[in-house]
Design a protein around this motif. Sequence first.
Motif, PDB file in Angstrom:
ATOM      1  N   LEU A   4      -7.768  21.124  -0.218  1.00  0.00           N
ATOM      2  CA  LEU A   4      -6.487  20.545  -0.615  1.00  0.00           C
ATOM      3  C   LEU A   4      -6.548  20.152  -2.082  1.00  0.00           C
ATOM      4  O   LEU A   4      -7.273  19.247  -2.450  1.00  0.00           O
ATOM      5  N   ALA A   5      -5.806  20.864  -2.878  1.00  0.00           N
ATOM      6  CA  ALA A   5      -5.758  20.506  -4.294  1.00  0.00           C
ATOM      7  C   ALA A   5      -5.137  19.126  -4.413  1.00  0.00           C
ATOM      8  O   ALA A   5      -4.184  18.814  -3.721  1.00  0.00           O
ATOM      9  N   SER A   6      -5.681  18.299  -5.245  1.00  0.00           N
ATOM     10  CA  SER A   6      -5.118  16.953  -5.364  1.00  0.00           C
ATOM     11  C   SER A   6      -5.201  16.490  -6.799  1.00  0.00           C
ATOM     12  O   SER A   6      -6.224  16.626  -7.446  1.00  0.00           O
ATOM     13  N   ASP A   7      -4.128  15.985  -7.295  1.00  0.00           N
ATOM     14  CA  ASP A   7      -4.152  15.386  -8.620  1.00  0.00           C
ATOM     15  C   ASP A   7      -3.254  14.143  -8.619  1.00  0.00           C
ATOM     16  O   ASP A   7      -2.482  13.933  -7.687  1.00  0.00           O
ATOM     17  N   PRO A   8      -3.392  13.284  -9.626  1.00  0.00           N
ATOM     18  CA  PRO A   8      -2.657  12.028  -9.575  1.00  0.00           C
ATOM     19  C   PRO A   8      -1.236  12.107 -10.127  1.00  0.00           C
ATOM     20  O   PRO A   8      -0.619  11.086 -10.351  1.00  0.00           O
ATOM     21  N   ASN A   9      -0.723  13.329 -10.308  1.00  0.00           N
ATOM     22  CA  ASN A   9       0.612  13.440 -10.915  1.00  0.00           C
ATOM     23  C   ASN A   9       1.714  13.305  -9.878  1.00  0.00           C
ATOM     24  O   ASN A   9       2.615  14.107  -9.835  1.00  0.00           O
ATOM     25  N   GLY A  10       1.636  12.316  -9.049  1.00  0.00           N
ATOM     26  CA  GLY A  10       2.604  12.315  -7.966  1.00  0.00           C
ATOM     27  C   GLY A  10       3.366  11.039  -7.733  1.00  0.00           C
ATOM     28  O   GLY A  10       3.757  10.783  -6.622  1.00  0.00           O
ATOM     29  N   ILE A  11       3.541  10.245  -8.716  1.00  0.00           N
ATOM     30  CA  ILE A  11       4.122   8.937  -8.430  1.00  0.00           C
ATOM     31  C   ILE A  11       5.594   8.857  -8.803  1.00  0.00           C
ATOM     32  O   ILE A  11       5.962   8.948  -9.951  1.00  0.00           O
ATOM     33  N   ASN A  12       6.405   8.712  -7.766  1.00  0.00           N
ATOM     34  CA  ASN A  12       7.838   8.424  -7.941  1.00  0.00           C
ATOM     35  C   ASN A  12       8.525   9.158  -9.078  1.00  0.00           C
ATOM     36  O   ASN A  12       9.143   8.557  -9.944  1.00  0.00           O
ATOM     37  N   GLY A  13       8.373  10.459  -9.087  1.00  0.00           N
ATOM     38  CA  GLY A  13       9.136  11.247 -10.023  1.00  0.00           C
ATOM     39  C   GLY A  13       8.577  11.325 -11.417  1.00  0.00           C
ATOM     40  O   GLY A  13       9.215  11.856 -12.313  1.00  0.00           O
ATOM     41  N   GLN A  47      -0.378  21.145  -3.421  1.00  0.00           N
ATOM     42  CA  GLN A  47      -0.131  19.888  -2.727  1.00  0.00           C
ATOM     43  C   GLN A  47      -1.019  18.799  -3.311  1.00  0.00           C
ATOM     44  O   GLN A  47      -2.085  19.076  -3.836  1.00  0.00           O
ATOM     45  N   SER A  48      -0.529  17.585  -3.224  1.00  0.00           N
ATOM     46  CA  SER A  48      -1.317  16.478  -3.763  1.00  0.00           C
ATOM     47  C   SER A  48      -1.099  15.223  -2.934  1.00  0.00           C
ATOM     48  O   SER A  48      -0.061  15.049  -2.291  1.00  0.00           O
ATOM     49  N   LEU A  49      -2.121  14.396  -2.946  1.00  0.00           N
ATOM     50  CA  LEU A  49      -2.053  13.110  -2.255  1.00  0.00           C
ATOM     51  C   LEU A  49      -2.489  12.030  -3.232  1.00  0.00           C
ATOM     52  O   LEU A  49      -3.523  12.162  -3.889  1.00  0.00           O
ATOM     53  N   THR A  50      -1.698  11.002  -3.357  1.00  0.00           N
ATOM     54  CA  THR A  50      -2.047   9.862  -4.202  1.00  0.00           C
ATOM     55  C   THR A  50      -1.895   8.594  -3.366  1.00  0.00           C
ATOM     56  O   THR A  50      -0.861   8.405  -2.718  1.00  0.00           O
ATOM     57  N   ASP A 101       0.881  -1.168   0.000  1.00  0.00           N
ATOM     58  CA  ASP A 101       0.000   0.000   0.000  1.00  0.00           C
ATOM     59  C   ASP A 101       0.919   1.218   0.000  1.00  0.00           C
ATOM     60  O   ASP A 101       1.902   1.239   0.749  1.00  0.00           O
ATOM     61  N   PHE A 102       0.601   2.205  -0.814  1.00  0.00           N
ATOM     62  CA  PHE A 102       1.478   3.377  -0.846  1.00  0.00           C
ATOM     63  C   PHE A 102       0.673   4.667  -0.696  1.00  0.00           C
ATOM     64  O   PHE A 102      -0.526   4.705  -0.986  1.00  0.00           O
ATOM     65  N   ALA A 103       1.367   5.690  -0.252  1.00  0.00           N
ATOM     66  CA  ALA A 103       0.792   7.042  -0.225  1.00  0.00           C
ATOM     67  C   ALA A 103       1.897   8.006  -0.621  1.00  0.00           C
ATOM     68  O   ALA A 103       3.001   7.935  -0.076  1.00  0.00           O
ATOM     69  N   VAL A 104       1.619   8.860  -1.613  1.00  0.00           N
ATOM     70  CA  VAL A 104       2.602   9.859  -2.049  1.00  0.00           C
ATOM     71  C   VAL A 104       2.042  11.242  -1.735  1.00  0.00           C
ATOM     72  O   VAL A 104       0.968  11.592  -2.217  1.00  0.00           O
ATOM     73  N   LYS A 105       2.767  11.977  -0.914  1.00  0.00           N
ATOM     74  CA  LYS A 105       2.338  13.336  -0.562  1.00  0.00           C
ATOM     75  C   LYS A 105       3.344  14.317  -1.137  1.00  0.00           C
ATOM     76  O   LYS A 105       4.545  14.139  -0.963  1.00  0.00           O
ATOM     77  N   ILE A 106       2.828  15.324  -1.831  1.00  0.00           N
ATOM     78  CA  ILE A 106       3.714  16.308  -2.469  1.00  0.00           C
ATOM     79  C   ILE A 106       3.322  17.708  -2.047  1.00  0.00           C
ATOM     80  O   ILE A 106       2.142  18.059  -2.045  1.00  0.00           O
ATOM     81  N   LYS A 107       4.313  18.496  -1.691  1.00  0.00           N
ATOM     82  CA  LYS A 107       4.087  19.912  -1.387  1.00  0.00           C
ATOM     83  C   LYS A 107       5.090  20.707  -2.223  1.00  0.00           C
ATOM     84  O   LYS A 107       6.292  20.484  -2.137  1.00  0.00           O
ATOM     85  N   THR A 108       4.558  21.606  -3.048  1.00  0.00           N
ATOM     86  CA  THR A 108       5.446  22.353  -3.937  1.00  0.00           C
ATOM     87  C   THR A 108       5.732  23.751  -3.394  1.00  0.00           C
ATOM     88  O   THR A 108       5.048  24.221  -2.479  1.00  0.00           O
ATOM     89  N   ILE A 109       6.710  24.396  -4.013  1.00  0.00           N
ATOM     90  CA  ILE A 109       7.113  25.744  -3.600  1.00  0.00           C
ATOM     91  C   ILE A 109       5.924  26.690  -3.661  1.00  0.00           C
ATOM     92  O   ILE A 109       5.719  27.531  -2.798  1.00  0.00           O
TER      93      ILE A 109
END
Lengths: 232, 147
Positions: free
Chosen positions: B69-78, A45-48, A33-41
């Motif tokens: 919270l803005a969310s999109d699927p563009n976030g997988i491992n680079g 932000q995004s959660l997958t 199971d994975f969760a990717v959290k991203i916060k940009t400059i």
Amino acid sequence: MKKLFPLLYGIFLFTFLIGEKGVCQEYSRIRADFAVKIKTISGGQSLTMGQVYYDRNIKQVIYDISFPEKEIWITSDTLVYQIRQGKLISKTATLSMAEFTVFHLALNSQLQDFGLKNSAYAATDVQREQDLVITTWVPPAKNKEKPGNILVSVKNKQLFGVIIQDPEGTILRKQFFENYQVISGLSFPGKIVEINITNGLENYQVTTYKNIVIDELENDSKYFYNTSGLHL
Amino acid sequence: MKKLLVLANLLLLLSVGKSIAGQADLFTYDAVAIENQMAQLDRLEGFVLANPGVTLGQITSDGSSLISLASDPNGINGINLTNEQVFGIPGFFWGCLLSVPGVLIVYLIGQDQHETKMAIIGCLIEGVIWGSCSLIWNVGLGHSFWW
């Protein structure tokens, strides 16, 4: 004493064989199971979230995404396929090949050197400081135009950090591999923190892996997606 | 001469020591700062884990506060790590302020699917506001179209 010797010999033999098995163990599949959290400059932000499947013989990284929307993402060769409700939504090129993912490297016991030992990069310097062993990997001379050095640090015989520099030595990316879990003898990071630096400003990405399963015998269909019939 | 050599060796050792120390220092980061940055996303993750199978569309239709919270699927491992905002301005404002040209600018320069979508939404909202105003002006107040 006569009885003790065979016992000790038996323990030694057992330990030796178990140890050998551990060294020679080959792994093929990983699921998590994975969760990717991203916060940009810019504040974006995004959660997958979802499940990821990888079979090192098939070399397709399959992300079965449940959030934000139900989708399947497949990294196969140098392409990423985005599939929604069985239909191909997009097909894009990527530099992130399956062979250089954390899944492939871990299954092949190459995570410790980030797979660089089998690449064109060469280790030029190894230093120990505090609890870290730091190796400097330099790109081949003919490729010096673009990539820079890669610094890889190992802590407790596990990959700890990777730093990617540009040719001038400026740091472009830092990656930290943490919360290692040992499943069926395989060591896999439960958390990867990535810091991408652009013009001195930092984007953050935190990936977590839970419920990791190694060499699953069931769910064969989850580890392969036939992309040949997919058309935009 | 001997003293000079000793001094040179000392300086060399010091410089090597410094470079090694510098390398180890590179392998540090502010974990607390990143945790703080991810606090909202942690909250959203907790909500999704507590509600298996929930999608962003469902959260949006339920009017949850989490939709901020803005969310999109563009976030997988680079694969694609960031939304490419044109000149640092969100796509929504490009569409809202410049209408169709704004959408085109975002599409051509930003080349980011999410930002282009936001620009189109901005453009549509701007169209609705503009249309409503002109309707009120013409029908409600009995003026001709522009003046």
